[in-house]
Design a protein around this motif. Structure first.
Motif, PDB file in Angstrom:
ATOM      1  N   ILE A  22       0.838  -1.203   0.000  1.00 25.32           N
ATOM      2  CA  ILE A  22       0.000   0.000   0.000  1.00 25.32           C
ATOM      3  C   ILE A  22       0.872   1.252   0.000  1.00 25.32           C
ATOM      4  CG2 ILE A  22      -1.630   1.330   1.392  1.00 25.32           C
ATOM      5  CD1 ILE A  22      -2.871  -1.368   2.200  1.00 25.32           C
ATOM      6  N   ILE A  23       1.892   1.271   0.852  1.00 20.34           N
ATOM      7  CA  ILE A  23       2.781   2.440   0.916  1.00 20.34           C
ATOM      8  C   ILE A  23       3.519   2.603  -0.412  1.00 20.34           C
ATOM      9  CG2 ILE A  23       4.851   3.362   2.026  1.00 20.34           C
ATOM     10  CD1 ILE A  23       3.812   2.054   4.634  1.00 20.34           C
ATOM     11  N   GLY A  24       3.979   1.507  -0.987  1.00 19.87           N
ATOM     12  CA  GLY A  24       4.653   1.577  -2.280  1.00 19.87           C
ATOM     13  C   GLY A  24       3.728   2.091  -3.374  1.00 19.87           C
ATOM     14  N   GLY A  25       2.470   1.691  -3.334  1.00 16.23           N
ATOM     15  CA  GLY A  25       1.509   2.188  -4.313  1.00 16.23           C
ATOM     16  C   GLY A  25       1.241   3.664  -4.166  1.00 16.23           C
ATOM     17  N   VAL A  26       1.142   4.127  -2.932  1.00 20.78           N
ATOM     18  CA  VAL A  26       0.900   5.559  -2.696  1.00 20.78           C
ATOM     19  C   VAL A  26       2.096   6.385  -3.156  1.00 20.78           C
ATOM     20  CG1 VAL A  26       0.627   7.266  -0.862  1.00 20.78           C
ATOM     21  CG2 VAL A  26      -0.757   5.194  -0.837  1.00 20.78           C
ATOM     22  N   VAL A  27       3.287   5.883  -2.913  1.00 24.41           N
ATOM     23  CA  VAL A  27       4.490   6.613  -3.314  1.00 24.41           C
ATOM     24  C   VAL A  27       4.669   6.567  -4.831  1.00 24.41           C
ATOM     25  CG1 VAL A  27       7.010   6.596  -3.170  1.00 24.41           C
ATOM     26  CG2 VAL A  27       5.640   6.323  -1.107  1.00 24.41           C
ATOM     27  N   ALA A  28       4.404   5.422  -5.448  1.00 25.54           N
ATOM     28  CA  ALA A  28       4.665   5.252  -6.873  1.00 25.54           C
ATOM     29  C   ALA A  28       3.577   5.847  -7.761  1.00 25.54           C
ATOM     30  CB  ALA A  28       4.821   3.770  -7.197  1.00 25.54           C
ATOM     31  N   ALA A  29       2.380   6.041  -7.247  1.00 26.94           N
ATOM     32  CA  ALA A  29       1.272   6.517  -8.083  1.00 26.94           C
ATOM     33  C   ALA A  29       1.566   7.861  -8.753  1.00 26.94           C
ATOM     34  CB  ALA A  29      -0.009   6.576  -7.270  1.00 26.94           C
ATOM     35  N   PRO A  30       2.050   8.883  -8.045  1.00 28.17           N
ATOM     36  CA  PRO A  30       2.337  10.140  -8.735  1.00 28.17           C
ATOM     37  C   PRO A  30       3.464  10.022  -9.764  1.00 28.17           C
ATOM     38  CG  PRO A  30       2.251  10.495  -6.369  1.00 28.17           C
ATOM     39  CD  PRO A  30       2.211   9.028  -6.605  1.00 28.17           C
TER      40      PRO A  30
END
Length: 45
Positions: A22-30
């Motif tokens: 989840i944290i990786g997705g939040v960081v990688a999304a932008p």
């Protein structure tokens, strides 16, 4: 190691992996957003 201990251990490992995902997705999304949706130009007359 009893079955209850093993389930608790696997549950903890699963929660840690899910939180990293989840944290990786939040960081990688932008960072990946320009790759997913390139700018489209619509011409009108």
């Amino acid at each position: 190691m009893t079955r209850k201990d093993r389930v608790a251990l696997y549950g903890r490992i699963g929660l840690v992996l899910a939180s990293f995902a989840i944290i990786g997705g939040v960081v990688a999304a932008p960072l990946l957003r320009p790759l997913w949706s390139p700018g489209l130009a619509v011409a009108q007359r």
